[in-house]
Design a protein around this motif. Sequence first.
Motif, PDB file in Angstrom:
ATOM      1  N   TRP A  54      -6.759   1.178   6.959  1.00 29.93           N
ATOM      2  CA  TRP A  54      -6.600   2.432   6.219  1.00 29.93           C
ATOM      3  C   TRP A  54      -6.747   2.115   4.731  1.00 29.93           C
ATOM      4  CZ3 TRP A  54      -1.768   3.925   3.533  1.00 29.93           C
ATOM      5  CH2 TRP A  54      -1.888   5.182   2.914  1.00 29.93           C
ATOM      6  N   GLU A  55      -7.423   2.993   4.014  1.00 28.36           N
ATOM      7  CA  GLU A  55      -7.811   2.714   2.626  1.00 28.36           C
ATOM      8  C   GLU A  55      -6.614   2.508   1.714  1.00 28.36           C
ATOM      9  OE1 GLU A  55      -9.123   4.940   4.615  1.00 28.36           O
ATOM     10  OE2 GLU A  55     -11.188   4.216   4.772  1.00 28.36           O
ATOM     11  N   GLY A  56      -5.484   3.060   2.108  1.00 26.72           N
ATOM     12  CA  GLY A  56      -4.296   2.922   1.256  1.00 26.72           C
ATOM     13  C   GLY A  56      -3.487   1.669   1.536  1.00 26.72           C
ATOM     14  N   ARG A 112      -1.555  10.487  -2.799  1.00 26.67           N
ATOM     15  CA  ARG A 112      -2.550  10.334  -1.734  1.00 26.67           C
ATOM     16  C   ARG A 112      -3.862  10.939  -2.215  1.00 26.67           C
ATOM     17  NH1 ARG A 112       0.135   6.988  -0.213  1.00 26.67           N
ATOM     18  NH2 ARG A 112       1.286   6.732   1.715  1.00 26.67           N
ATOM     19  N   MET A 120      -8.559   9.358   2.999  1.00 27.92           N
ATOM     20  CA  MET A 120      -8.753   8.689   1.701  1.00 27.92           C
ATOM     21  C   MET A 120     -10.006   7.826   1.765  1.00 27.92           C
ATOM     22  SD  MET A 120      -6.036   6.340  -0.435  1.00 27.92           S
ATOM     23  CE  MET A 120      -4.652   7.135   0.340  1.00 27.92           C
ATOM     24  N   GLU A 154       7.565  -4.191  -2.451  1.00 30.04           N
ATOM     25  CA  GLU A 154       6.313  -3.425  -2.433  1.00 30.04           C
ATOM     26  C   GLU A 154       6.086  -2.648  -3.716  1.00 30.04           C
ATOM     27  OE1 GLU A 154       5.394  -1.989   1.841  1.00 30.04           O
ATOM     28  OE2 GLU A 154       7.560  -2.202   1.687  1.00 30.04           O
ATOM     29  N   GLN A 155       6.623  -3.163  -4.833  1.00 31.41           N
ATOM     30  CA  GLN A 155       6.372  -2.512  -6.109  1.00 31.41           C
ATOM     31  C   GLN A 155       6.199  -3.527  -7.228  1.00 31.41           C
ATOM     32  OE1 GLN A 155      11.107  -1.297  -6.222  1.00 31.41           O
ATOM     33  NE2 GLN A 155       9.636   0.183  -6.874  1.00 31.41           N
ATOM     34  N   ASN A 171      11.249   0.258   3.431  1.00 26.03           N
ATOM     35  CA  ASN A 171      10.774  -0.274   2.161  1.00 26.03           C
ATOM     36  C   ASN A 171      11.959  -0.308   1.191  1.00 26.03           C
ATOM     37  OD1 ASN A 171      11.074   2.303   1.060  1.00 26.03           O
ATOM     38  ND2 ASN A 171       8.918   2.838   1.342  1.00 26.03           N
ATOM     39  N   LEU A 177       0.990   4.425  -4.052  1.00 23.98           N
ATOM     40  CA  LEU A 177       0.442   4.466  -2.685  1.00 23.98           C
ATOM     41  C   LEU A 177       1.457   3.910  -1.690  1.00 23.98           C
ATOM     42  CD1 LEU A 177      -3.265   3.276  -3.117  1.00 23.98           C
ATOM     43  CD2 LEU A 177      -2.443   5.585  -2.696  1.00 23.98           C
ATOM     44  N   ASN A 178       2.066   2.782  -2.041  1.00 23.58           N
ATOM     45  CA  ASN A 178       2.997   2.151  -1.104  1.00 23.58           C
ATOM     46  C   ASN A 178       4.178   3.065  -0.784  1.00 23.58           C
ATOM     47  OD1 ASN A 178       1.443  -0.154  -1.066  1.00 23.58           O
ATOM     48  ND2 ASN A 178       2.699  -1.282  -2.528  1.00 23.58           N
ATOM     49  N   PHE A 179       4.592   3.857  -1.760  1.00 24.68           N
ATOM     50  CA  PHE A 179       5.771   4.698  -1.541  1.00 24.68           C
ATOM     51  C   PHE A 179       5.407   6.147  -1.224  1.00 24.68           C
ATOM     52  CE2 PHE A 179       7.390   0.943  -3.487  1.00 24.68           C
ATOM     53  CZ  PHE A 179       8.598   0.739  -2.826  1.00 24.68           C
ATOM     54  N   CYS A 193       1.237  -7.065  -2.656  1.00 19.00           N
ATOM     55  CA  CYS A 193       1.574  -5.663  -2.393  1.00 19.00           C
ATOM     56  C   CYS A 193       0.844  -4.729  -3.346  1.00 19.00           C
ATOM     57  CB  CYS A 193       3.079  -5.444  -2.491  1.00 19.00           C
ATOM     58  SG  CYS A 193       3.765  -5.556  -4.165  1.00 19.00           S
ATOM     59  N   LEU A 194       0.349  -5.252  -4.457  1.00 22.41           N
ATOM     60  CA  LEU A 194      -0.309  -4.403  -5.450  1.00 22.41           C
ATOM     61  C   LEU A 194      -1.827  -4.575  -5.447  1.00 22.41           C
ATOM     62  CD1 LEU A 194       2.141  -4.658  -8.491  1.00 22.41           C
ATOM     63  CD2 LEU A 194       2.120  -3.031  -6.592  1.00 22.41           C
ATOM     64  N   GLN A 226      -9.836  -4.192  -2.250  1.00 23.76           N
ATOM     65  CA  GLN A 226     -10.115  -5.030  -3.419  1.00 23.76           C
ATOM     66  C   GLN A 226     -10.220  -6.506  -3.054  1.00 23.76           C
ATOM     67  OE1 GLN A 226      -6.768  -3.646  -5.970  1.00 23.76           O
ATOM     68  NE2 GLN A 226      -8.357  -2.929  -7.372  1.00 23.76           N
ATOM     69  N   GLY A 265      -3.974  -2.445 -10.075  1.00 25.21           N
ATOM     70  CA  GLY A 265      -3.165  -1.837  -9.018  1.00 25.21           C
ATOM     71  C   GLY A 265      -1.678  -1.790  -9.322  1.00 25.21           C
ATOM     72  N   THR A 266      -1.296  -2.213 -10.516  1.00 28.67           N
ATOM     73  CA  THR A 266       0.142  -2.355 -10.753  1.00 28.67           C
ATOM     74  C   THR A 266       0.860  -1.014 -10.882  1.00 28.67           C
ATOM     75  OG1 THR A 266      -0.281  -2.645 -13.123  1.00 28.67           O
ATOM     76  CG2 THR A 266      -0.134  -4.622 -11.803  1.00 28.67           C
ATOM     77  N   MET A 303      -0.880   1.185  -6.915  1.00 24.44           N
ATOM     78  CA  MET A 303      -0.438   0.714  -5.595  1.00 24.44           C
ATOM     79  C   MET A 303       1.024   1.034  -5.335  1.00 24.44           C
ATOM     80  SD  MET A 303      -2.893  -0.360  -3.779  1.00 24.44           S
ATOM     81  CE  MET A 303      -2.006  -1.130  -2.442  1.00 24.44           C
ATOM     82  N   VAL A 304       1.830   1.049  -6.386  1.00 25.80           N
ATOM     83  CA  VAL A 304       3.237   1.403  -6.179  1.00 25.80           C
ATOM     84  C   VAL A 304       3.313   2.834  -5.644  1.00 25.80           C
ATOM     85  CG1 VAL A 304       5.486   1.702  -7.280  1.00 25.80           C
ATOM     86  CG2 VAL A 304       3.997  -0.180  -7.986  1.00 25.80           C
TER      87      VAL A 304
END
Lengths: 807, 296, 179
Positions: C18-20, B41, B1, C41-42, A304, B35-37, C60-61, C66, B28-29, B32-33
Amino acid sequence: MTSPRRATTPAPGTAPAGAPTRLVQGAHTSGGIGASVLRPDAGLKVTGRFAYSSDLWHEDMLWGHTLRSTVAHAEIVSVDISEALATPGVHAVLTWDDLPTEVRHYGLEIQDTPVLAHGKVRHHGEPVALVAADHPETARRAAARIEVEYRELPVVTDETSALAPDAVLLHEHRTDPCSGRVPHPNIVHRQPVVRGDVARARDRADVIVRGEYRFGMQDQAFLGPESGLAVPEEDGGVHLYIATQWLHSDLRQMAPVLGLPEDKVRMTLAGVGGAFGGREDLSMQIHACLLALRTGRPVKMVYNRFESFFGHVHRHPATLRYEHGATRDGRLTHLTCRIVLDGGAYASSSPAVVGNAASLAAGPYAVDHVDIEALALYTNNPPCGAMRGFGAVQACFAYEAQMDKLAKELGMDPVEFRVRNAMTQGTVMPTGQVVDSPAPVAELLRRVEARPLPPQRPWESGEGADLRQLPGGLSNATHGEGVVRGVGYAVGMKNVCYSEGFDDCSTARVRLEVMGGEPVATVHTAMAEVGQGGVTVHAQIARTELGVAQVAIHPADTRVGSAGSTSASRQTYVTGGAVKHACEQVRRRVFEIGRRRFGTRHPAWDGARLLLENGKIVTEDGEVLAGLAEVLRDEVVEVVQQWRHRPTEPFDPHTGQGNGHVQYAFAAHRAVVDVDTELGLVKVVELACAQDVGKALNPPTVAGQIQGGTVQGLGIAVMEEIVVDPVTAQVRNPSFTDYLIPTILDTPDIPADVLELADEHAPYGLRGVGEAPTLSSTPAVLAAIRDATGLELTRTPVRPEHLTGTE
Amino acid sequence: MDFLRPAGWEEALAAKAEHPGAVPIAGGTDVMVDLNFGRRRPAHLLDLTRIRDLFEWEAGEESVRLGACVPYTTILERLRTELPGLALASHTVASPQIRNRGSIGGNLGTASPAGDAHPALLAAGAEVEAESVRGVRRIPVDAFYTGVKRNALAPDELIRAVHVQKADGPQQYAKAGPRNAMVIAVCALGLALHPATRTVRTGIGSAAPTPVRAAAAEEFLNAALDEGGYWDSGAALDASVAGHFAELCAAACAPIDDVRGTARYRRHAVGVLARRTLIWAWESYRGTGRTTEGAS
Amino acid sequence: MRVTFTVNGRTRQADDVWEGESLLYVLRERLGLPGSKNACEQGECGSCTVRLDGVPVCACLVAAGQAEGREVLTVEGQAAHAARRSRDRDQDPRQHEDTPNAALSPVQQAFVDAGAVQCGFCTPGLIVAAGHLLEHNPDPSDEDIREALSGNLCRCTGYGTIMDAVRLAAARKSEEVRA
């Protein structure tokens, strides 16, 4: 003069998308060199169907993940993988102890980089362990369960801490080729360049200017993060689909670590999302293969963005101390300089970067008396290596600042001062090398200077008023208050191709056959297409040399010999040269076949010079002798040829003398900026470039390289910097939130003025294009900001606090 | 989760009551960041995007009730008249893609000192409508920010809406950042003239542990405008008034040095932004300014 | 969990999500649609831009869950989407039945023709963002284009050819309208 817009408008007769090989017939074969041929992969790329390395998928594949060090310098006391291994869905966890052979280090020039950390970590983010699992989240979670106990060590972060007599050594017991020549074991490599008599020249100087300049750590920030897919093969080998800049260099480093002969490590180039030097070193190549070989399953690894900042080397930050002297009439008398590059924890390509910085430290100016020293340090900072411009960028930033200082001191116009000292063909470099092809430095400067200037304060003129054009852009920071215009110039020079005696060669396989009644050429090389457009150019070369309309480009892989790296502005020169050379051999064979079959029919078959044009064999006068299809019938002509440019030689270790480079590229910029002097915000209004490219094989691609390189230079001027904590050596901004690269709103028009002065030594007279514009862009922007603010500005990037005295 | 997808508000409140650790997610702004990184959790994610009311807004007599999930794009396109300061702030948020998803509710929930909406809310005057199964309450935005990325919500509460005072005079918003788009505020300043009450309010972002108002600056300016008869005369502001106001705004900051900027720069830039936004707003009040809005 | 939503006009379903996971991950790794790219991814690069219920967002967000029941348009569906819109504009409902798969949308074609593609990793996101811009603002000023694309980072081109491409697509569209 070519405006970017005109340059990129497709010329009539160029190919529509998806069918670049079907071309209109002309007097000469269309779509050859010099034509504005469209990219063959553009159709796939705009529809999302082009397969990048991170897009690959394989049945049964696992996801690889890297555990990286959280500290910069520490002894590893223990690593406990038991919990990670016990995590459901985890198929393998690997550490140093699991490496299959005794070869456990790799490196481009010095094999000092452990595949996985052993005993010690030397920088923040160093790989310590690997996990393969059935889902990326499982792999992440398992990696988090690996317990690593560190005992932190003092960090080496700069010249003072690196070169102290009792300094902590990054690499004890060095045995690499550079180690015998360096004054301190924390110096990777050192290269002096001395020529003339600086002491006497200094006496002749009417003015002397000195400066200390600092250049920040820049990231390549290619958009496609490191990724690849390793597939184990039945014969015990592995096939790696990978985004890289040089397949064979990867292969050479990988095979010994994997314990496999090179022919059992197959490499295919996957789609590459940009590179700019950041894919010269290995990232996940060995790791993915190790996991695949261990688990017997395909393993995909995708970094990433956070990990990408740790997954590749960066541009060396540098401290540059310069002294120039000049006579009252504006002639340079001498130069002394010391360039200290921070190489970080591992060598990467630091030795070659040092060679460039030293040999190009004077820039495109004639100066007979020099005392230059460049060196790279080992520190606990992130490893640094190749990035577009490679050592020449840092030097250009400093010497161009010096040129402005000298001009000011002498009361001369900065362009006039540069022109007066500009090198020309025949100038002797500080290395003693004679510049033996056109060096239109003065011409390039004159051209950017002659362009009309963009209008002042356009937002005040009712017409076209748009606050988005002001410094701050969308932030609504100013409505014109505090905004001051500035203009600055810079010019730079970059060596093209690999230097210092490196055997820089490339291989091309070219095949000509008749398919469906039409002659078709296939070009197969291992060249990494990273976006630069080599695939377009190879087809153009084949069309020109073989006179065929249809050219297929074979995917790049290791089933053909090395193409060398997509680096150093060299691919069109060297792999382009190899394709040209191979085509010439194919053409000769075609003529032989023609003579064999039809030689008795027409006297021109013997004696006269024959050509291949539009699928036919013709005489110089244009008389058609035969069609390629009737000559070849079902015969396939295939040639594999290696090609190398004229040799270079190493620099003398003590004097730096030697014909170290094969070609130089030159570009000049004029930057026009608006600076909000109260807030320290900058809007670059225009960044005009003039560059000599020898021969533009594909004009829109050339313009694209110039504009792209220019913006990377703009980025390092005003925003881009990896910030490393000076106390902990930890990276503080490994994200696109805090490592900023220019957006489309930061980027001005970039008119590109392309000169084509042939270099007789190079194929078609071409000159490598990619890097030179990155050099002069940064100092031009800095000069313009200095012009607007009156500040000295000795470091880049310039941050708002530097412009407002609020550091 | 677990991914909880309440179809309505009551269901969401019940879920939050049952799982106080549940992380609400809308645009999610931010979430989600993390979560992605792998930085967060949570045991439960509470998706609010099925709850239609949260995407609606309604202009009343005094204020606009903005559903928590109304995206920035809607604010900057539709509410420029009622909420000019917030519309300007919304325009500076990240990128079009983010403005299409991100919302004031999210900005408040995250309560980052750098959130772009906060200075505009502080300057305009706003109340956060927080609700739990225990009931509804309105939290004045001045009292909402309690620390770095901390707010006054109880663990079982969700933000349902924000009530923002409708503009009764010119409002401005400006921020400083080293990139011309998609930049997090190194510092930001919101300013609103309230001719109805003859007051000026401010909001400062990214220059203290929480978004703050510059109380002393407001007091000084209110007095200066009053004493100078400015509200009635509509005279041009004396440079010394704007200058002192700017100094007091800068003095209201308690900034830090970080990777985005130095404390000294933040304090300095807040002063510059304060002076500029005051002059823009005042000129607009006088009816001679070009525009009450910035880049549009 | 299971997630069902419409992608490029087709109902798609992903199981064992997966939920995440993000919408981006589901598109790329579960639905075989890797056109949307995973560059940061941000939410800072725009390479994963898709349209969610018509609006450009960073995939990605968007949490996978959703997307449930929503409509997603990715770069892979861009050409068909443009063709459908163009027919709708021509108000010829008879042609709705057979949707010939136009190879490239006008924006895609303009990116090819203007040389706006180098490595191409940013291209899918730019195609989606530029397509949306021109649907809503057929004659954008240069600054409008810059603002609309300010969330899409490109590292190769320096943006000049991207500006050219959007201008070209707009010019062709207006020619088409005049014709």
